[in-house]
Write a protein that holds these residues in place. Structure first.
Motif, mmCIF file in Angstrom:
data_model
loop_
_atom_site.group_PDB
_atom_site.id
_atom_site.type_symbol
_atom_site.label_atom_id
_atom_site.label_comp_id
_atom_site.label_asym_id
_atom_site.label_seq_id
_atom_site.Cartn_x
_atom_site.Cartn_y
_atom_site.Cartn_z
ATOM 1 N N ASP A 7 7.199 -4.728 10.632
ATOM 2 C CA ASP A 7 6.417 -5.714 9.882
ATOM 3 C C ASP A 7 5.669 -5.063 8.717
ATOM 4 O O ASP A 7 5.188 -5.748 7.827
ATOM 5 C CB ASP A 7 5.392 -6.394 10.806
ATOM 6 C CG ASP A 7 6.080 -7.336 11.773
ATOM 7 O OD1 ASP A 7 7.236 -7.703 11.513
ATOM 8 O OD2 ASP A 7 5.471 -7.677 12.796
ATOM 9 N N TYR A 8 5.523 -3.778 8.765
ATOM 10 C CA TYR A 8 4.714 -3.084 7.748
ATOM 11 C C TYR A 8 5.527 -2.189 6.816
ATOM 12 O O TYR A 8 5.428 -2.300 5.593
ATOM 13 C CB TYR A 8 3.608 -2.262 8.425
ATOM 14 C CG TYR A 8 2.496 -3.128 8.964
ATOM 15 C CD1 TYR A 8 1.602 -3.760 8.108
ATOM 16 C CD2 TYR A 8 2.359 -3.335 10.333
ATOM 17 C CE1 TYR A 8 0.591 -4.573 8.604
ATOM 18 C CE2 TYR A 8 1.349 -4.147 10.830
ATOM 19 C CZ TYR A 8 0.463 -4.760 9.958
ATOM 20 O OH TYR A 8 -0.539 -5.563 10.441
ATOM 21 N N THR A 40 5.565 3.431 2.011
ATOM 22 C CA THR A 40 5.082 2.186 1.413
ATOM 23 C C THR A 40 5.014 1.122 2.507
ATOM 24 O O THR A 40 6.016 0.881 3.194
ATOM 25 C CB THR A 40 6.035 1.721 0.293
ATOM 26 O OG1 THR A 40 6.264 2.833 -0.581
ATOM 27 C CG2 THR A 40 5.451 0.568 -0.493
ATOM 28 N N VAL A 41 3.841 0.533 2.667
ATOM 29 C CA VAL A 41 3.691 -0.516 3.677
ATOM 30 C C VAL A 41 3.338 -1.829 2.998
ATOM 31 O O VAL A 41 2.757 -1.846 1.911
ATOM 32 C CB VAL A 41 2.625 -0.155 4.750
ATOM 33 C CG1 VAL A 41 2.978 1.102 5.482
ATOM 34 C CG2 VAL A 41 1.241 -0.030 4.156
ATOM 35 N N ARG A 42 3.695 -2.902 3.675
ATOM 36 C CA ARG A 42 3.422 -4.231 3.116
ATOM 37 C C ARG A 42 1.941 -4.548 3.189
ATOM 38 O O ARG A 42 1.299 -4.284 4.212
ATOM 39 C CB ARG A 42 4.175 -5.293 3.913
ATOM 40 C CG ARG A 42 5.584 -5.413 3.487
ATOM 41 C CD ARG A 42 6.184 -6.747 3.909
ATOM 42 N NE ARG A 42 7.620 -6.614 3.734
ATOM 43 C CZ ARG A 42 8.418 -6.089 4.644
ATOM 44 N NH1 ARG A 42 7.922 -5.691 5.788
ATOM 45 N NH2 ARG A 42 9.702 -5.954 4.414
ATOM 46 N N GLY A 43 1.414 -5.140 2.151
ATOM 47 C CA GLY A 43 0.028 -5.597 2.135
ATOM 48 C C GLY A 43 -0.949 -4.447 2.276
ATOM 49 O O GLY A 43 -0.626 -3.279 2.029
ATOM 50 N N LYS A 44 -2.152 -4.799 2.672
ATOM 51 C CA LYS A 44 -3.170 -3.774 2.875
ATOM 52 C C LYS A 44 -3.257 -3.526 4.380
ATOM 53 O O LYS A 44 -3.463 -4.484 5.152
ATOM 54 C CB LYS A 44 -4.511 -4.274 2.325
ATOM 55 C CG LYS A 44 -5.563 -3.201 2.231
ATOM 56 C CD LYS A 44 -6.834 -3.749 1.609
ATOM 57 C CE LYS A 44 -7.886 -2.666 1.566
ATOM 58 N NZ LYS A 44 -9.175 -3.202 1.100
ATOM 59 N N SER A 93 0.878 -1.178 0.000
ATOM 60 C CA SER A 93 0.000 0.000 0.000
ATOM 61 C C SER A 93 0.907 1.217 0.000
ATOM 62 O O SER A 93 1.875 1.267 0.769
ATOM 63 C CB SER A 93 -0.864 0.050 1.253
ATOM 64 O OG SER A 93 -1.581 -1.137 1.395
ATOM 65 N N VAL A 94 0.581 2.164 -0.849
ATOM 66 C CA VAL A 94 1.441 3.349 -0.963
ATOM 67 C C VAL A 94 0.649 4.577 -0.507
ATOM 68 O O VAL A 94 -0.445 4.837 -1.004
ATOM 69 C CB VAL A 94 1.929 3.543 -2.414
ATOM 70 C CG1 VAL A 94 2.871 4.747 -2.499
ATOM 71 C CG2 VAL A 94 2.640 2.290 -2.894
#
Lengths: 325, 737
Positions: B206-207, B256-260, B126-127
């Motif tokens: 983690d994100y 920018t984070v991982r996944g939703k 997710s940006v």
């Protein structure tokens, strides 16, 4: 006398090592280094990696007292105890576990503590000795009996009652002084007045009764009878001859606590919002800040030893018969 | 013969002089102020808010600060990009320094942009592109001070330069500069700093893409510098790029984070994501600064409406209006009833309204309460000691102020906190845990027996509401009324939810194989263990009450008291059987409560926050589905199902949601409670003249009892003097004879 002082100071070294060791063991029996780290890192989202990192950075990643992995003297020196204790003997208190300079904190907080403790001690001595003299003068009369009853009543009441009652009466009802707070400098007197008066009044029971006993013992001595026979006025007799000869037991109680005055009073400072040292150690125990606990216990021990030494030295001043050897 | 009398007379004169001096000091020192005013006369009538704090804040560095007593300060100084709307409920995010609340776009694993509405499992990243407003400036601070040539004045100090420096205010020059996007990125990088120990680093690693590796890079760089003998070691974070946080231009940055992870927006309203200027790090890391306790953790640097000008947590902390604050308008819309309550009277006016806030250290509740009543504090909570003096509870359970407080013009606001206190069962325990019907019935029986209505009445003075599930009111997913009731514990009646009778609990016990509290297989009485912290007099009363609740089912409850460290240790090892704990929301999203029972978050196996070690495959599946959804009917439906599962399995006895009571004086405005926002000070307004008038009226000194006391003293001294004179006369006569 110098040899005596030197000897006493040398005796202090093993005592301080012992006190330090006991503090260390007691602290870490209750709190493991992991607990300390967890407390400092907060309650939420704390990972084992963060705990390890914190311990490493603050020197809590070594064995507590004995390092079996090392060789020779390093078995004892590469330990938390040695690393954390040795600097204390140079009065280098270092930083608290939260990162504050402990020496700086102590130097800031000792003044408000002294602002209450010194006037309470001096005014207390004046009032308590005068009161006890009065009772001694009227010994065996109804005045003496009333005074003794009053002291017993005063002794039976909790110190907290004086504080809450004093705040209620003088600040809440009569609106004469602030309930709590503190201002540095001369404005401090407005905040210090009530705690000092309460401190003096709450100590009247125990001190008055103790000093009365001392003075009564002195009044029965031959030199008092001789002085009276020579026409020495009673007040002069009491406040010069009797008081001077009763100084040894009084000094025993007073001089020993002089250096400890700056350690402050926990309850008084808490209720009056005085930013002194009284609550510093308790706060550190609550927040598991071993660096502060260690420093304050060490400092307290040093001051107590100095207090006892000063007591011995003061005997020689008030009683020429005493020689230190 | 006359000497003693002269001496007594001298003593009397000294005492008299002292009394007069004291009176003079009282009169002179206070001016025309009330004598019991704890504040200097020069502050009279000023636009200053007075408040208190009971414990020194441990951290004021936004990367480290997390506790509620810390955000009281950091929330007013630091400005993250987002904030909560002050008035609207349910809680709603709005832009603070950002131009708008960022809407993320999504990328797949190959970095290709996905269409809106793409399935969750296709989303790899997710940006968030965040744009900040131009023209925002930092508070005046020596870290920004420059000389005529534009060079920083205080960036190359040595010990000699610091000789006369004790506090930050000892630096004569200050400067400022515009807030830029790079400052936000700088702070995100600081979360991974090896020596800051940010409490959210583990979670964010983690994100935020690359944050974990970034921490390793920084540590290596630190060790390298240390090896090379650099003292102090300073990491120039701009030399180390972070993949997940990048500057796009002067006013825009990208995270920018991982996944939703839609909850990331809530984090953007916390001080962890507030800007920190690199100049501050350079300034504070100079040799000699830490020894003087001059650190960012002690002296924050922000763009918010206030700046910390005095930081002496042993006595007082002072926030003053930031002269460089850009100004912000009071909201012009709220929820229903706000206008009638006067919360919109200041709509559109420029904030902040208050010039200065003085927080004084108050360790005890009694002096704090009395100072509030005297008008020396503007607002107060209600402690147990003062509850009866402040609040009266009507026969119908309605709560109002006592007439005494109403006469003083004091007002009361209440709000249910976004928190829960619960009693948990360790699901790994062979007796109370597990998925068997027997254990489930036992847990439900205990849930009925634990009469939290009574608990709230006895131990919380009615300040709480019994919980029907894990979600408190105000959080999406919470249901009110009949449909919000836990049917396993309550029945719905004419007067709302009614706890089921104890007979029903005993019936469940019998069904579970424990008739009359005895194991039907062994015949032995059922003994359960509650692990608790404390052991003081207050705890003892509470624990006796809990024992009585279990005794209603003939269960023998053994309470194992321990300190908090041992308790945490037991929880980590999964050795406790029953325990009590609580949770305070990080952000107003159901995910922040429902994750407390998510299987992959179990404390024993995963060191997570699921202290009950509860694991239910259906619940876990639904949680994974729900956590990334936007609020809406579908999400509500899933939450309803999840709560049904929890109520059936009963891994917790859902205790209660505490209620916050706030009292405030007539001269204090915009006191609407907002339990999520940290930066509410700017909305508050005072009428200092009314306060001054009331303070004088309420605190007129009463002197006559002092005269009475003096008379009493004289009445006690005179007989002593007479007796003394008689004694001396008698002696003289004897001597003359």
């Amino acid at each position: 006398m110098l040899a005596y002082i030197a000897r006493r100071l040398l005796y202090a070294v093993p005592i301080l090592i012992g006190v330090n060791l006991i503090t260390f063991v007691l602290f870490f029996v209750v709190n493991s280094p992991d607990d300390v780290a967890r407390m400092h890192l907060g309650m939420k989202h704390v990972t084992p990696e963060a705990i390890e990192k914190w311990k490493e950075e603050h020197g809590y990643d070594q064995p507590l007292l004995y390092n079996a992995d090392e060789q020779g003297v390093a078995k004892l020196t590469d330990t938390i105890f040695f690393e954390k204790s040795v600097k204390l003997f140079a009065f280098d208190f270092g930083s608290s576990d939260a990162g504050r300079d402990i020496g700086d904190d102590i130097s800031q907080r000792m003044w408000p503590s002294l602002a209450i403790a010194v006037p309470t001690l001096l005014l207390g001595l004046l009032v308590h000795i005068s009161f006890a003299m009065l009772l001694a003068f009227f010994r065996g009369t109804y005045l003496d009996l009333s005074g003794v009853v009053l002291t017993v009543i005063l002794m039976s009441i909790s110190g907290l009652f004086y504080i809450i009652g004093g705040q209620y009466l003088f600040s809440k009802v009569l609106h004469l002084v602030p309930i709590s707070g503190y201002e540095p400098g001369w404005q401090a007197w407005r905040f210090v007045l009530l705690p000092v008066l309460i401190g003096v009044f709450s100590g009247l029971g125990s001190s008055g009764r103790w000093y009365r006993t001392i003075f009564l013992e002195e009044i029965g001595r031959d030199y008092v009878r001789t002085a009276r026979a020579k026409g020495v006025p009673e007040l002069k007799l009491l406040f010069t001859h009797v008081l001077q000869n009763a100084m040894v037991p009084i000094l025993t109680g007073v001089v020993a606590v002089l250096p400890l005055l700056f350690m402050g009073s926990l309850i008084m400072e808490s209720f009056f919002g005085i930013p002194g040292l009284g609550s510093y150690t308790i706060e550190a125990i609550q927040t598991q800040d071993f660096a502060i606990v260690r420093a304050m216990v060490f400092l307290g021990s040093v001051l107590y030893i100095i207090g006892l030494l000063l007591t011995d030295l003061s005997y020689t001043l008030v009683d020429p018969r005493i020689r230190l050897s | 013969m006359h000497v003693p009398y002269k001496r007594l007379g001298g003593l009397g004169r000294v005492l008299g002089g002292l009394v007069w001096a004291l009176a003079g000091l009282l009169l002179g020192g206070c001016g025309d102020q009330p004598w019991n005013s704890p504040y200097p006369p020069k502050q009279a009538g000023k636009n200053i808010l007075y408040s208190s704090f009971s414990a020194r804040p441990k951290h004021l560095d936004p990367a480290q600060s997390y506790s509620s007593n810390e955000v009281v300060f950091t929330g007013q100084i630091y400005e993250p990009p987002l904030q909560y709307h002050f008035l609207r409920r349910p809680y709603e995010l709005e832009a603070l320094t950002a131009t708008r609340v960022p809407e993320p776009y999504y990328l797949d694993a190959k970095g290709r942009r996905l269409e809106a509405g793409a399935p969750d499992d296709a989303i790899a990243f997710s940006v968030y592109d965040i744009e900040i407003r131009p023209g925002i400036r930092y508070q005046p601070h020596p870290a920004f001070a420059r000389d005529g040539q534009g060079r920083f004045v205080y960036h190359a100090l040595d010990e000699d330069d610091l000789e006369d420096i004790d506090t930050l205010s000892d630096f004569p020059l200050t400067g400022s500069r515009e807030l830029v996007a790079a400052d936000y990125v700088y702070e995100i990088k600081r979360l991974a700093h090896p020596h800051l120990h940010s409490p959210i680093f583990g979670l964010m690693a983690d994100y935020i893409v690359g944050l974990k590796a970034y921490a390793t890079t920084l540590r290596q760089a630190w060790d390298e510098q240390e090896k090379q003998g650099a003292r102090p070691v300073v990491l120039k974070l701009s030399d180390f790029p972070l993949q997940g946080a990048r500057v796009l231009d002067r006013y825009r940055y990208r995270v920018t984070v991982r996944g939703k992870y839609p909850q990331f927006r809530y984090w953007l309203a916390m001080p962890f994501f507030a800007p920190v200027p690199w100049e501050a790090d350079v300034f504070y890391s100079q040799p000699g600064m830490k020894e003087r306790n001059i650190t960012l953790d002690w002296y924050p640097v922000g763009t918010g409406p206030y700046m910390l000008t005095v930081n002496n947590p042993n006595r007082q902390m002072v926030l003053e209006r930031n002269p460089n604050f850009r100004g912000e308008r009071y909201p012009d819309a709220g929820e229903a009833g706000d206008r009638e309550a006067g919360f919109l009277d200041d709509a559109g006016r420029e904030m902040p309204f208050i010039d200065k806030v003085i927080y004084s250290l108050e360790k005890e509740a009694i002096p704090t309460w009395n100072k509030f009543l005297q008008g020396y504090y503007d607002a107060s909570g209600v402690s147990s000691d003062s509850f009866d003096q402040a609040i009266q509870v009507g026969s119908s359970g309605s709560i109002s102020l006592t007439p005494e407080l109403r006469e003083r013009g004091i007002h009361l606001n209440t709000a249910v906190a976004t928190s829960i206190y619960y009693m948990g069962f360790n699901m790994l325990d062979p007796v109370v845990g597990g998925d068997s019907e027997r254990a489930r019935l036992l847990r439900r029986a205990i849930s009925i027996a634990m009469d939290y209505e009574e608990f709230i009445s006895i131990f919380a003075n009615g300040r709480g509401i019994p919980a029907q599930g894990p979600l408190p009111p105000g959080i999406f997913g919470h249901r009110e009324g009949r449909e919000g009731v836990n049917p396993y514990i309550y029945t719905w009646g004419a007067r709302g939810p009614q706890r089921k009778p104890i007979e029903e609990a005993r019936r469940l016990m019998a069904k579970a194989g424990y008739p009359d509290g005895r194991d039907i297989e062994t015949g032995k009485p059922l003994v359960l263990y509650l692990d608790a912290t404390g052991g003081g007099p207050d705890d003892s009363a509470r624990q006796n009450w809990i024992r009585k609740q279990f005794a209603k089912l003939d269960i023998q409850l053994q309470i194992r008291n321990t300190d908090y460290n041992r308790f945490q240790d037991k929880m980590l090892k999964g050795t406790a059987q029953i325990f009590q704990w609580g949770w305070n929301a990080d952000y107003p999203d159901p995910e922040n409560f429902l994750f407390l029972l998510y299987g992959k978050n179990a404390k024993f196996r995963h060191n997570g926050e699921n202290a009950a070690n509860y694991s239910n495959p259906e619940y876990d599946r639904l949680f994974e589905q729900m956590k990334n959804m936007e609020n809406g009917p579908r999400r509500q439906q899933i939450i309803d199902r999840m709560i049904d599962i929890l109520r059936r399995d009963a891994p917790w006895v859902f205790g209660f949601h505490p209620k916050q009571f706030v009292l405030y004086h007539d001269w204090y405005y915009n006191a609407k409670p907002n339990l999520m926002a940290n930066n509410t000070l700017k909305y508050k307004r005072l009428d200092p003249l009314l306060r001054e008038q009331k303070r004088r009226e309420w605190n007129r000194p009463i002197v006559w009892p002092l005269g009475l006391m003096a008379l009493l003293l004289v009445a006690m001294i005179v007989p002593a003097v007479v007796a003394y004179r008689r004694h001396e006369n008698r002696r003289m006569l004897v001597e003359a004879d």
